[in-house]
Design an enzyme around this catalytic site. Sequence first.
Site, PDB file in Angstrom:
ATOM      1  N   ASP A   8       0.730  -1.196   0.117  1.00 47.00           N
ATOM      2  CA  ASP A   8       0.005  -0.236   0.005  1.00 47.00           C
ATOM      3  C   ASP A   8       1.025   1.185  -0.183  1.00 47.00           C
ATOM      4  O   ASP A   8       2.132   1.069   0.255  1.00 47.00           O
ATOM      5  CB  ASP A   8      -0.884  -0.023   1.369  1.00 47.00           C
ATOM      6  CG  ASP A   8      -2.021   1.114   1.123  1.00 47.00           C
ATOM      7  OD1 ASP A   8      -2.210   1.625   0.321  1.00 47.00           O
ATOM      8  OD2 ASP A   8      -2.525   1.361   2.275  1.00 47.00           O
ATOM      9  N   ASP A  10       0.018   4.843   1.195  1.00 47.79           N
ATOM     10  CA  ASP A  10      -0.351   5.723   2.258  1.00 47.79           C
ATOM     11  C   ASP A  10       0.046   5.080   3.834  1.00 47.79           C
ATOM     12  O   ASP A  10      -0.625   4.109   3.727  1.00 47.79           O
ATOM     13  CB  ASP A  10      -1.645   6.371   2.184  1.00 47.79           C
ATOM     14  CG  ASP A  10      -1.907   7.300   1.158  1.00 47.79           C
ATOM     15  OD1 ASP A  10      -1.028   7.963   0.583  1.00 47.79           O
ATOM     16  OD2 ASP A  10      -3.022   7.225   0.687  1.00 47.79           O
ATOM     17  N   ARG A  53     -14.068  12.680  -0.467  1.00 46.27           N
ATOM     18  CA  ARG A  53     -12.916  13.270  -0.097  1.00 46.27           C
ATOM     19  C   ARG A  53     -12.314  14.222  -0.971  1.00 46.27           C
ATOM     20  O   ARG A  53     -11.979  15.176  -1.057  1.00 46.27           O
ATOM     21  CB  ARG A  53     -11.603  12.295   0.308  1.00 46.27           C
ATOM     22  CG  ARG A  53     -11.977  11.821   1.723  1.00 46.27           C
ATOM     23  CD  ARG A  53     -10.917  11.042   2.303  1.00 46.27           C
ATOM     24  NE  ARG A  53     -11.036   9.712   1.787  1.00 46.27           N
ATOM     25  CZ  ARG A  53     -10.003   8.499   1.816  1.00 46.27           C
ATOM     26  NH1 ARG A  53      -8.940   8.855   2.670  1.00 46.27           N
ATOM     27  NH2 ARG A  53     -10.214   7.499   1.057  1.00 46.27           N
ATOM     28  N   GLY A  97      -5.221   2.943  -3.067  1.00 48.73           N
ATOM     29  CA  GLY A  97      -6.270   3.896  -3.364  1.00 48.73           C
ATOM     30  C   GLY A  97      -6.032   5.252  -3.544  1.00 48.73           C
ATOM     31  O   GLY A  97      -6.945   6.357  -3.662  1.00 48.73           O
ATOM     32  N   LYS A 140      -8.414  -4.183  -4.189  1.00 44.20           N
ATOM     33  CA  LYS A 140      -6.929  -4.441  -4.417  1.00 44.20           C
ATOM     34  C   LYS A 140      -6.628  -5.777  -4.787  1.00 44.20           C
ATOM     35  O   LYS A 140      -5.813  -6.026  -5.678  1.00 44.20           O
ATOM     36  CB  LYS A 140      -6.141  -4.041  -3.125  1.00 44.20           C
ATOM     37  CG  LYS A 140      -6.282  -2.753  -2.693  1.00 44.20           C
ATOM     38  CD  LYS A 140      -5.355  -2.255  -1.776  1.00 44.20           C
ATOM     39  CE  LYS A 140      -5.398  -0.759  -1.507  1.00 44.20           C
ATOM     40  NZ  LYS A 140      -4.427  -0.207  -0.551  1.00 44.20           N
ATOM     41  N   ASP A 163      -2.261  -1.488   5.761  1.00 40.19           N
ATOM     42  CA  ASP A 163      -2.769  -1.088   6.862  1.00 40.19           C
ATOM     43  C   ASP A 163      -4.107  -0.775   7.031  1.00 40.19           C
ATOM     44  O   ASP A 163      -4.780  -0.612   8.396  1.00 40.19           O
ATOM     45  CB  ASP A 163      -1.944   0.181   7.412  1.00 40.19           C
ATOM     46  CG  ASP A 163      -2.395   1.371   6.576  1.00 40.19           C
ATOM     47  OD1 ASP A 163      -2.710   1.240   5.237  1.00 40.19           O
ATOM     48  OD2 ASP A 163      -2.296   2.659   7.025  1.00 40.19           O
ATOM     49  N   ASN A 166      -9.332  -1.460   3.282  1.00 46.46           N
ATOM     50  CA  ASN A 166      -9.401  -1.681   1.968  1.00 46.46           C
ATOM     51  C   ASN A 166      -7.986  -2.550   1.517  1.00 46.46           C
ATOM     52  O   ASN A 166      -8.036  -3.234   0.299  1.00 46.46           O
ATOM     53  CB  ASN A 166      -9.350  -0.662   0.960  1.00 46.46           C
ATOM     54  CG  ASN A 166      -8.063   0.260   1.073  1.00 46.46           C
ATOM     55  OD1 ASN A 166      -7.376   0.308   2.231  1.00 46.46           O
ATOM     56  ND2 ASN A 166      -7.660   0.927   0.117  1.00 46.46           N
TER      57      ASN A 166
END
Length: 529
Positions: A8, A10, A53, A97, A140, A163, A166
């Site tokens: 991932d 972020d 967002r 994402g 994912k 983490d 998703n």
Amino acid sequence: MIKLVVFDLDNVIIDGEAIDEIGKLANVEDEIAEITEKAMQGEIDFETSIKDRVKLLEGTSIEDIQKVADELPLMNGAEDTIARLKEEGLDVAIISGSFDVVAQTVKDKLGIENAYTNSFTVEDGKLTGEVTGPLVSGSKLDVLKEHIEGNDTSLEEVVAVGDGANDISMIESAGIGIAFNAKDSVKEKADVVVDEKDLTKVLDEIINQLSTDVVENDETEQVEEAEDAEESTEEAEKPKKDGLPESDFVLADTMEGVRKQKDEKEAEIAKVTEEREEFNRIAKEQRKIRDELNASLKENLNKAIEFRNERNEINKKVEEAKKARNEANNKIRNLEWSSGKRDKIKIENEIKKIDKIIETRVLDIKKENQLVKNANDLRKQLMEIHEDESVKGEAQELKKLSEEEHEKVIDFSEKAQAAHEEMLKFFRKTDDIRTAADEAHKKFIEARKNASAKHEEFKSILSDIHVINKKLGSNRPRKRRSASNKSSSSNGNKNREEKERAEEIFDKFKHGGKLSTEELLLLQKYNIN
């Protein structure tokens, strides 16, 4: 076997949530952070969260977003981890994402080839508030499957690191799923949990698994080679119709010569049988040695890894002690300046320098008087400086702390070195064991091949003996039954039983069974083929 590691982005590759930082540009960071947290906890679905967002970012300059992306910090250990994974020949990819503007910067920094992310929709250099990409509504896992489809890689050969909620789909499905500083819902699904913001901890887990794979692959290859050799032997031992090869044996011209040939062949087959069994014994012995060595190899490798982990943990303590010692020393220096001690030392040194000039040089009266005046002025300044006793006491405490931390540095360094030496010892031992195991495996394969060759030789000789027995049998005079021979009937029964027994023995031979000398002679007696 690991082929691909997927991260991932972020809070995994980068230390932070990109969209939260971008939100500061539009002064909506609090609203975005709240939605992000709900998505990470799985309270709202990812598609809803990403659209909501991005909608808040409408009108934000893409140029400003690029600047934010350039300044996002990498996670601690990211560069070392990615570099090492690539050195190990592993494919590395990002599935996130987050957004391509961020991922591209990270790809360039770390040399990652593939990144699957979403994209902002931009018009006239401004965000429209819309978002597109494979991870807006897709999972994912779907993206991961698409990536590996053409790369000769299975999900079992993938390590997935994430983490948030998703990430669960790929963490659950991958061969190894790693939860990195993750939410509880992710930890529950992961095979490995890392709770430190340091990607080298993830690297350690992967390298440990690679080391285990090497041992297991070596063992598997050796077993497969052995099985191939055994199958080859079994194929060679499968009977051809009568179980024996065709014989082109040339019989002697006389019956006496034929009988002599039979004696020679029987001696020859006994010798070959003994040699074959010796090769089988060696093969069995070497296989046992190899298997024991491989077990020892795995045990020693685990020991080496344990000492390596111990060394790394101790080295952390060394760094912590160094940091504490250096901080104490810096505080001491600052206190000395603020307490006036450094000023006193400086003035005293200046006075000594002037006094030395006056004592050692020939000066004119005017210059000498000026130097004397300067020295007196400095002495007056010196008398006016009063060292702060409370600061002096604090400095002494800090000095004591510095010395204690320095002792820790020395102690931990020695322990780390000891663990390092133990690690090297076990790694060297592992190399020696692997060499010995490989040698035992070679001997095992060689012995199996030799046993197979001897078995072929055995069958060839036995085929020759059958030819001899046929010749001897055709020239054997027929026995006439005598009325006075009271045991003829019982002898006939015995012969029938022996012949049936001989046929059973031959069936045993056809299926690869080992024959005793007595059984071999019975076969020859009745010329069973």
